[in-house]
Design an enzyme around this catalytic site. Structure first.
Site, PDB file in Angstrom:
ATOM      1  N   SER A 199     -78.751  37.516 -68.091  1.00  0.00           N
ATOM      2  CA  SER A 199     -79.855  36.623 -68.469  1.00  0.00           C
ATOM      3  C   SER A 199     -81.176  37.067 -67.857  1.00  0.00           C
ATOM      4  CB  SER A 199     -79.580  35.183 -68.011  1.00  0.00           C
ATOM      5  OG  SER A 199     -78.583  34.608 -68.795  1.00  0.00           O
ATOM      6  N   ASP A 242     -76.727  35.526 -62.689  1.00  0.00           N
ATOM      7  CA  ASP A 242     -76.527  35.981 -64.064  1.00  0.00           C
ATOM      8  C   ASP A 242     -77.525  37.093 -64.411  1.00  0.00           C
ATOM      9  OD1 ASP A 242     -76.369  36.285 -66.795  1.00  0.00           O
ATOM     10  OD2 ASP A 242     -76.410  34.144 -67.251  1.00  0.00           O
ATOM     11  N   TYR A 248     -70.949  32.465 -76.764  1.00  0.00           N
ATOM     12  CA  TYR A 248     -71.315  33.671 -77.506  1.00  0.00           C
ATOM     13  C   TYR A 248     -71.050  33.486 -78.999  1.00  0.00           C
ATOM     14  CZ  TYR A 248     -71.656  36.180 -73.080  1.00  0.00           C
ATOM     15  OH  TYR A 248     -72.024  36.600 -71.832  1.00  0.00           O
ATOM     16  N   GLN A 298     -75.643  30.695 -62.737  1.00  0.00           N
ATOM     17  CA  GLN A 298     -76.946  31.091 -63.296  1.00  0.00           C
ATOM     18  C   GLN A 298     -77.768  31.973 -62.360  1.00  0.00           C
ATOM     19  OE1 GLN A 298     -78.725  27.446 -64.560  1.00  0.00           O
ATOM     20  NE2 GLN A 298     -79.141  28.221 -66.597  1.00  0.00           N
ATOM     21  N   ARG A 358     -71.204  32.592 -67.913  1.00  0.00           N
ATOM     22  CA  ARG A 358     -72.524  32.033 -68.246  1.00  0.00           C
ATOM     23  C   ARG A 358     -72.508  30.533 -67.959  1.00  0.00           C
ATOM     24  NH1 ARG A 358     -74.635  36.343 -71.347  1.00  0.00           N
ATOM     25  NH2 ARG A 358     -76.698  35.606 -70.811  1.00  0.00           N
TER      26      ARG A 358
HETATM   27  P1  NAD Z   1     -76.270  37.788 -76.737  1.00  0.00           P
HETATM   28  O1  NAD Z   1     -77.179  38.788 -76.116  1.00  0.00           O
HETATM   29  O2  NAD Z   1     -74.801  38.017 -76.692  1.00  0.00           O
HETATM   30  O3  NAD Z   1     -76.682  37.630 -78.280  1.00  0.00           O
HETATM   31  C1  NAD Z   1     -78.002  37.317 -78.638  1.00  0.00           C
HETATM   32  C2  NAD Z   1     -78.018  36.300 -79.758  1.00  0.00           C
HETATM   33  O4  NAD Z   1     -77.608  36.908 -80.981  1.00  0.00           O
HETATM   34  C3  NAD Z   1     -77.061  35.123 -79.557  1.00  0.00           C
HETATM   35  O5  NAD Z   1     -77.804  33.930 -79.544  1.00  0.00           O
HETATM   36  C4  NAD Z   1     -76.109  35.206 -80.752  1.00  0.00           C
HETATM   37  O6  NAD Z   1     -75.734  33.932 -81.226  1.00  0.00           O
HETATM   38  C5  NAD Z   1     -76.983  35.928 -81.760  1.00  0.00           C
HETATM   39  N1  NAD Z   1     -76.261  36.543 -82.909  1.00  0.00           N
HETATM   40  C6  NAD Z   1     -75.077  37.192 -82.943  1.00  0.00           C
HETATM   41  N2  NAD Z   1     -74.810  37.612 -84.203  1.00  0.00           N
HETATM   42  C7  NAD Z   1     -75.866  37.236 -84.972  1.00  0.00           C
HETATM   43  C8  NAD Z   1     -76.199  37.396 -86.344  1.00  0.00           C
HETATM   44  N3  NAD Z   1     -75.388  37.997 -87.211  1.00  0.00           N
HETATM   45  N4  NAD Z   1     -77.382  36.879 -86.770  1.00  0.00           N
HETATM   46  C9  NAD Z   1     -78.218  36.248 -85.927  1.00  0.00           C
HETATM   47  N5  NAD Z   1     -77.970  36.062 -84.625  1.00  0.00           N
HETATM   48  C10 NAD Z   1     -76.797  36.553 -84.152  1.00  0.00           C
HETATM   49  O7  NAD Z   1     -76.587  36.328 -76.191  1.00  0.00           O
HETATM   50  P2  NAD Z   1     -77.101  35.888 -74.735  1.00  0.00           P
HETATM   51  O8  NAD Z   1     -78.540  35.831 -74.692  1.00  0.00           O
HETATM   52  O9  NAD Z   1     -76.375  36.727 -73.749  1.00  0.00           O
HETATM   53  O10 NAD Z   1     -76.563  34.404 -74.679  1.00  0.00           O
HETATM   54  C11 NAD Z   1     -75.181  34.123 -74.923  1.00  0.00           C
HETATM   55  C12 NAD Z   1     -74.858  32.671 -74.719  1.00  0.00           C
HETATM   56  O11 NAD Z   1     -74.832  32.357 -73.364  1.00  0.00           O
HETATM   57  C13 NAD Z   1     -75.837  31.699 -75.352  1.00  0.00           C
HETATM   58  O12 NAD Z   1     -75.134  30.594 -75.826  1.00  0.00           O
HETATM   59  C14 NAD Z   1     -76.677  31.264 -74.223  1.00  0.00           C
HETATM   60  O13 NAD Z   1     -77.297  30.036 -74.417  1.00  0.00           O
HETATM   61  C15 NAD Z   1     -75.613  31.203 -73.158  1.00  0.00           C
HETATM   62  N6  NAD Z   1     -76.161  31.244 -71.809  1.00  0.00           N
HETATM   63  C16 NAD Z   1     -75.820  30.247 -70.952  1.00  0.00           C
HETATM   64  C17 NAD Z   1     -76.308  30.249 -69.676  1.00  0.00           C
HETATM   65  C18 NAD Z   1     -75.956  29.163 -68.716  1.00  0.00           C
HETATM   66  O14 NAD Z   1     -75.528  28.112 -69.115  1.00  0.00           O
HETATM   67  N7  NAD Z   1     -76.078  29.396 -67.471  1.00  0.00           N
HETATM   68  C19 NAD Z   1     -77.121  31.285 -69.246  1.00  0.00           C
HETATM   69  C20 NAD Z   1     -77.428  32.294 -70.144  1.00  0.00           C
HETATM   70  C21 NAD Z   1     -76.927  32.277 -71.421  1.00  0.00           C
END
Ligand code: NAD
Length: 377
Positions: A134, A131, A229, A128, A123
């Site tokens: 996303s 990805d 994560y 990106q 990520r």
């Molecule tokens: P995900 O689908 O794994 O999880 C969704 C959300 O659920 C996350 O924000 C997580 O913190 C939250 N979560 C987990 N347990 C929880 C709980 N008990 N209560 C409430 N919330 C809870 O997440 P995602 O959408 O795949 O994103 C994962 C990470 O990757 C994030 O930090 C996101 O910002 C990052 N990301 C970065 C990039 C990039 O820089 N290119 C791109 C996409 C995502």
């Protein structure tokens, strides 16, 4: 010339394709011959004729495609019968669910397939454009809002009319990753009042910047992994979270849960005790239903109504609910990945194993499981 094959997806719930006519054209411009199985784009409204006009060839069945392919792109992990048709040395790119598919990974290795898992693409900013988690989570977050709006007996925006005033719908989003952020933005655009919560404290600013309210819960140390994560909560932290979530759920017309833990079962956040406190007619969309579920009683592909009248939507493949756009985004992710590693002189995919992106997502190669997280399992 290398040949890429995109088969028709075989899983009944899959609506998406791994190639769109526009990306077929771009792959051909890279010097790749593109083969698409007849009807591959049918469920996402891309016709065989459109693929042909982009320069692709259509084959009548998967076997013909697999027999000719050097590269295979597909959405879902391959089934046993697909594996049997793959040629040794093929590059296979798809979602693979590698944490739960040890046997499949070992089979891919023993058949000498170079398998890339879309879930494992880092990520990072550089990755990106490829990805797929996303691009698809973004559309699932949007669909969660449009579907909840459709299942509610109330409208989203505030309306002041001579006949009276309608108050805005109240949304509560639990889990603010990519899907959660899009759900907040979509619900706000439609006029709802939105609250949100995530265990990662860094999310608070993002929630506020979208004009929503962050529900503060002091859970002590929660943090995040180096990939961003969420970390798993202790049972005590999860119990405290439940109690605080119950209050926000009780005042919400719609609750959307998107809380996931990468590579592990999703946490059960809303149990019966929380659901019992919710209003009759409120709608709950469990976006984590396919990885274990955030909501007690949610079922994949079903709408369950609780005794007190809460509608729990556990939709299957919400990412593919709007398949035309989901296919377009996913096909772009495939193209960007291939293009990034394409050696234009050799006209071949370059396995640059020092590259951080490839190191992150290449699972098998040359007959072995090369990814350190899955090797020796
Ligand atoms: P995900 O689908 O794994 O999880 C969704 C959300 O659920 C996350 O924000 C997580 O913190 C939250 N979560 C987990 N347990 C929880 C709980 N008990 N209560 C409430 N919330 C809870 O997440 P995602 O959408 O795949 O994103 C994962 C990470 O990757 C994030 O930090 C996101 O910002 C990052 N990301 C970065 C990039 C990039 O820089 N290119 C791109 C996409 C995502």
């Amino acid at each position: 010339m290398k040949r890429l094959f995109a088969p028709k997806e075989t899983h009944p719930a899959e609506t998406r394709a791994a190639i769109a006519p526009s990306t077929a054209k771009k792959l051909i411009d890279l010097g790749i011959e593109v083969i698409v199985e007849k009807g591959a784009g049918q469920k996402s409204d891309y016709s065989d004729a459109e693929y042909i006009s982009s320069g692709a060839n259509i084959v009548d069945d998967a076997k013909t495609g697999y027999n000719q392919a050097d590269i295979v792109t597909r959405v879902r992990k391959p089934e046993a019968e697909d594996l049997a048709m793959l040629k040794a040395g093929t590059l296979h790119i798809s979602f693979l669910d590698p944490f739960n598919e040890t046997e499949l990974i070992n089979n891919l290795a023993s058949r000498d397939i170079a398998a890339i898992s879309l879930e494992m693409i880092p990520r990072s900013t550089l990755a990106q454009k490829m990805d797929a988690l996303s691009s698809q989570a973004n559309l699932a977050g949007y669909a969660a809002v449009t579907l909840s709006a459709d299942r509610m007996t109330k409208i989203l925006p505030m309306m002041m009319t001579p006949s009276g005033t309608i108050s805005p719908a109240r949304y509560f989003i639990i889990g603010v990753g990519v899907a959660g952020l899009q759900a907040i933005a979509t619900a706000k655009r439609l006029g709802a009042r939105v609250e949100a919560f995530d265990t990662r404290p860094v999310v608070e600013e993002q929630v506020k910047s979208l004009g929503a309210k962050f529900v503060k819960v002091d859970l002590g140390d929660t943090g995040q992994t180096d990939q961003g994560y969420a970390k798993e909560l202790t049972p005590e932290q999860l119990e405290k979270q439940r109690q605080e979530m119950a209050k926000a759920c009780a005042r919400a017309d719609v609750v959307i849960t998107t809380a996931k833990l990468f590579g592990r079962k999703a946490p059960l956040i809303l149990n019966k005790e929380v659901l019992d406190q919710m209003q009759a007619g409120s709608v709950l969309v469990d976006l984590a239903v396919e990885s274990g579920g955030n909501v007690e009683g949610s079922k994949v592909g079903e709408e369950v109504v609780t005794e007190n009248g809460v509608r729990i939507l556990g939709l299957e493949n919400l990412e593919g609910y709007y398949p035309k756009d989901a296919t377009l985004m996913l096909a772009s992710n495939f193209y960007n990945l291939i293009e990034h590693f394409w050696d234009t002189e050799a006209k071949d995919f370059k396995y640059d194993t020092d590259d951080e992106i490839l190191k992150g997502c290449l699972i098998t190669k040359d007959g072995t499981v090369v990814h350190e997280r899955f090797a020796g399992k």
